[in-house]
Design an enzyme around this catalytic site. Structure first.
Site, short mmCIF file in Angstrom:
data_model
loop_
_atom_site.label_atom_id
_atom_site.label_comp_id
_atom_site.label_asym_id
_atom_site.label_seq_id
_atom_site.Cartn_x
_atom_site.Cartn_y
_atom_site.Cartn_z
N ARG A 20 -7.30 -1.90 -6.19
CA ARG A 20 -7.61 -3.24 -5.67
C ARG A 20 -8.75 -3.89 -6.45
NH1 ARG A 20 -4.84 -3.28 -0.71
NH2 ARG A 20 -3.74 -1.29 -0.73
N ASP A 55 -0.04 -1.14 -4.82
CA ASP A 55 -1.30 -0.61 -5.35
C ASP A 55 -1.13 0.72 -6.07
OD1 ASP A 55 -0.88 1.00 -3.09
OD2 ASP A 55 -2.98 1.00 -2.49
N ASN A 56 -0.09 1.48 -5.75
CA ASN A 56 0.18 2.75 -6.42
C ASN A 56 1.51 3.29 -5.90
OD1 ASN A 56 -2.53 3.62 -4.44
ND2 ASN A 56 -0.51 4.43 -3.92
N HIS A 115 1.53 2.47 3.87
CA HIS A 115 0.59 3.59 3.93
C HIS A 115 0.67 4.22 5.32
CE1 HIS A 115 -3.26 5.70 3.95
NE2 HIS A 115 -3.54 5.31 2.72
N LYS A 160 1.52 9.08 -5.84
CA LYS A 160 0.15 8.63 -5.65
C LYS A 160 -0.86 9.71 -6.02
CE LYS A 160 -2.99 7.29 -1.86
NZ LYS A 160 -3.07 6.73 -0.51
N HIS A 216 -10.72 -3.03 1.33
CA HIS A 216 -11.03 -1.73 0.74
C HIS A 216 -11.87 -1.79 -0.54
CE1 HIS A 216 -9.45 2.67 1.07
NE2 HIS A 216 -10.77 2.56 1.17
N LYS A 268 -5.47 -5.68 3.97
CA LYS A 268 -6.43 -4.61 3.69
C LYS A 268 -7.32 -4.98 2.50
CE LYS A 268 -6.34 0.07 1.75
NZ LYS A 268 -5.50 1.23 1.47
N CYS A 271 -6.30 3.67 -3.77
CA CYS A 271 -6.52 2.39 -3.10
C CYS A 271 -7.65 1.51 -3.65
CB CYS A 271 -6.78 2.63 -1.62
SG CYS A 271 -5.41 3.44 -0.77
N ASP A 318 0.84 -1.19 0.00
CA ASP A 318 0.00 0.00 0.00
C ASP A 318 0.88 1.25 0.00
OD1 ASP A 318 -2.01 1.86 0.29
OD2 ASP A 318 -3.11 0.69 1.76
N ASP A 319 0.85 2.01 -1.09
CA ASP A 319 1.62 3.25 -1.24
C ASP A 319 3.13 3.01 -1.29
OD1 ASP A 319 -0.84 4.43 -1.10
OD2 ASP A 319 -0.41 5.69 0.64
N SER A 353 -8.40 1.73 4.45
CA SER A 353 -7.10 2.28 4.83
C SER A 353 -7.06 2.60 6.32
CB SER A 353 -6.80 3.54 4.03
OG SER A 353 -6.71 3.26 2.65
#
Length: 484
Positions: free
Chosen positions: A87, A282-283, A230, A303, A138, A136, A83, A43-44, A161
């Site tokens: 996903r 994810d990014n 994240h 992001k 989301h 996670k 996010c 995540d991030d 998140s």
């Protein structure tokens, strides 16, 4: 008549071997075993956050080993730089705007993944796979949107998140409810403090290792979408203060440890050589968090943007004896492509509804002449077509958007300023020569602009484009609370 006993013995052995071979040819050979699948989704985490991509101040030995034992894809794009959208694309193989999903869904959102959409977990479960997610989700936190209603047998983690909680730095304006870890469909434990958050990575790792141990005798799909790195960052006592990069480096070292523990359990259970392991993000990094943000590896922005720093992420894939080791591939790929590829490798069918991912099995297995993906659509916000790409050419359209440039990033977990309304002028970029997207060459290549404009027009016809107030013909309804 042969009198020599040694000759008689030799003839007898020859006849016996011949009969054995003939019988072996008649008997149907067992089918090749389908692989287990372990999918890590950070995540991030930015392109430059691994040792093999240039991280400084900390090391990631387990991830570096994963890269050396498999293939590293350097031109791999998240489907969107945020996010929920990212996903949704990973698990369905669709551009998220085709599904009506966008942004980052908040607690209690009345929308989520539509039950008519088939996830990778559902396809594999249909083939007899045991499916588990630890991390996670989301894609909606209402009951009908949670993992157990969308193909997973087991779930433990956070529903959205973990900055959507009462300790958010901007909580005076946010007013988020208590964040709970969820087990199955039920709240398990509240995450009330950063100390609570510091236990998340180890708890997820323990659950993932147990899942492998418990299902070692059946095929399984293990999805590990780590909530970190994240913000808010939190590392356990074992890793706090261990890096020269501050808390972000500590967190990355703990994630690397987690991957190592899961890989070790595969080996311990004798599953190492029949498991496809995929690691990606994810990014890109949330750059205005400064020392609590990752690195884009030199790509432009991060992001929340359609520049490469927002969507170009690391991707490692390993399956000993199938995926070539120590290889680097620069072919254009996306998270969209994971579902059709894994489904094919596991003998599962493809989704009934149209998807946007492409099968990369031939390339994955080592045929570098294969070019399964030639183009990509950079959608953002609700349904804005901000850029299109074909090969190494990327055409960015004028649009209002996020930029981190010209703003001093924050420190110590507090974000610095940024804007969502910067007037991005757009341009044509040759990513082969200019991966930082700094030199607009529209005037030099009008024929390329015309070709990419045609690609964009087809996308608008198909999916729509809010920038032009266009509604696409093939977008599908989002899932809604209490119905479809």
């Amino acid at each position: 008549m042969i009198r020599n006993p040694f000759f008689r013995l030799a003839i007898g052995l020859t006849l016996s071997l011949s009969i054995t071979l003939l019988i072996g040819a008649w008997v149907e050979r067992p089918k090749a075993q389908t692989p287990n699948v372990v999918l890590f989704f950070m995540d991030d985490m930015g392109y430059g956050d691994l040792g093999v991509t240039g991280a400084l101040g900390y090391s990631t030995p387990n991830l570096d080993r994963l890269a050396s034992e498999g293939t590293r894809f350097t031109n791999f794009l998240a489907a969107q730089a945020v996010c929920t959208a990212s996903r949704a694309a990973l698990l369905t193989g669709c551009y998220p705007n085709r599904l009506g999903l966008y942004g980052a869904l908040g607690p209690g959102s009345p929308i989520g993944i539509n039950p008519n959409e088939e996830t990778l977990a559902e396809l594999l479960k249909e083939k007899g796979y045991r499916t588990g997610i630890f991390g996670k989700w989301h894609l909606g936190d209402r009951h009908q949107f949670l993992p157990l209603q969308n193909g997973f047998d087991e779930y433990f983690g956070v529903p959205y998140s973990h900055d959507m909680w009462p300790l958010h730095p901007n909580q005076a304006n946010a007013h988020y409810p208590i964040l709970n870890l969820i087990e199955g469909n039920t709240p398990f434990k509240a995450v009330n403090t950063l100390e609570d958050a510091s236990a998340i990575t180890s708890a997820l790792t323990e659950r993932a290792v147990g899942f492998i141990r418990n299902h070692r005798k059946e095929p399984f799909f293990l999805y590990v979408p780590h909530p970190l790195p994240h913000v808010p960052l939190a590392a356990s006592a074992r890793f706090a203060g261990k890096s020269r990069r501050g808390l972000y480096g500590d967190v990355m070292m703990e994630i690397d440890w987690s991957v190592g523990e899961i890989l070790a359990e595969l080996k311990k259970q004798g599953l190492d050589k029949n498991t496809l392991v995929i690691f990606t993000s994810d990014n890109g990094p949330w750059l205005n968090y400064g020392d609590h943000a990752g690195s884009s590896g030199g790509f432009r922005e991060g992001k929340g943007t359609s520049f490469e720093g927002g969507q170009r992420v690391p991707c490692l894939m390993r399956w000993p004896g199938v995926v070539p080791a120590g290889r680097v591939s620069n072919k254009l790929l996306s998270t969209l492509d994971i579902l059709p590829t894994v489904a094919k490798l596991c003998g599962a069918r493809q989704p009934k509804n149209r998807i946007d991912g492409v099968d990369i099995v031939t390339l994955l297995k080592g045929d570098d002449s294969a070019t399964p993906r030639e183009q990509f659509l950079y959608y953002y916000r609700k349904n804005s077509l901000e850029a299109v790409r074909k090969g190494d050419w990327k055409l960015v359209f004028p649009h209002p958007g996020r930029t981190y440039e010209g703003y001093l990033p924050g420190q110590g977990g507090k974000p610095g300023p940024s804007t969502e309304t910067h007037a991005i002028q757009g341009g044509l970029y040759d990513l082969q020569r200019d991966p930082g997207e700094r030199y607009d060459v529209r005037g030099q290549h009008p024929e390329i602009v015309a070709e990419l404009e045609k690609l964009a027009e087809a996308a608008r016809e198909d999916l729509g484009d809010e920038l032009q107030n266009r509604i696409g013909k093939n977008a599908r309804p989002v899932g809604r609370e209490g119905g479809q």
